[in-house]
Design an enzyme around this catalytic site. Structure first.
Site, PDB file in Angstrom:
ATOM      1  N   GLY A  50       0.796  -1.225   0.000  1.00  0.00           N
ATOM      2  CA  GLY A  50       0.000   0.000   0.000  1.00  0.00           C
ATOM      3  C   GLY A  50       0.827   1.271   0.000  1.00  0.00           C
ATOM      4  N   CYS A  51       2.143   1.141   0.018  1.00  0.00           N
ATOM      5  CA  CYS A  51       3.012   2.313  -0.032  1.00  0.00           C
ATOM      6  C   CYS A  51       3.517   2.499  -1.449  1.00  0.00           C
ATOM      7  CB  CYS A  51       4.202   2.147   0.908  1.00  0.00           C
ATOM      8  SG  CYS A  51       3.772   2.250   2.639  1.00  0.00           S
ATOM      9  N   GLN A  52       3.547   3.739  -1.902  1.00  0.00           N
ATOM     10  CA  GLN A  52       4.092   4.062  -3.219  1.00  0.00           C
ATOM     11  C   GLN A  52       5.584   3.749  -3.240  1.00  0.00           C
ATOM     12  OE1 GLN A  52       3.719   8.208  -4.121  1.00  0.00           O
ATOM     13  NE2 GLN A  52       4.731   8.035  -6.098  1.00  0.00           N
TER      14      GLN A  52
END
Length: 144
Positions: A50-52
């Site tokens: 979920g982290c870029q």
């Protein structure tokens, strides 16, 4: 110090700056001061979904408190995870699970991040709380 006392200190530290560029610089400095994670933990198992950016978060539990170590390939994200670690490391699973991380809104962090970074911030918090929940559940299983 309690979780809330640490949060209040962070709020005080960020309130010294009016300009968000100065606050970003503070965040970057915090990331630079984040202890280096052992390279053996920079693997898929500890990568936060979920982290870029890539963010690795490793929990260590001694039966009392959880200690987190982390790293990121992005300097702002590294500062964000450093802030979260400052608040939540060396805490019991119950403290982490029950914490309300109000400093995020009070320093304006969430509002001043891009939507993808903001989602990443939430993913980091969620992962830290999930680790705490897993350790608490494991402990409860040992008491039965």
């Amino acid at each position: 110090m309690t979780i809330n006392e640490v949060q209040d200190n962070i709020i005080d530290e960020f309130s010294l700056f009016d300009d968000w560029m100065d606050k970003y610089n503070l965040l970057i400095d915090m990331g630079k001061n984040l202890p280096v994670i052992d390279p053996k933990f920079k693997v898929k198992d500890y990568l936060i979904e979920g982290c870029q950016s890539k963010v690795w978060l490793y929990p260590e539990y001694d039966g009392q408190v959880i200690t987190f170590s982390a790293d990121s390939d992005a300097i702002i994200t590294r500062g964000i995870v450093a802030l979260l670690i400052k608040v939540l490391t060396n805490r019991t699973p119950e403290e982490i699970i029950g914490s309300e991380l109000y400093f995020i809104d009070r320093i304006g962090l969430k509002q001043n991040l891009s939507p993808t970074r903001s989602n990443g911030l939430l993913a980091m918090v969620r992962q830290m709380k999930l680790y705490a929940l897993a350790y608490k559940s494991r402990d409860a299983g040992h008491r039965i």
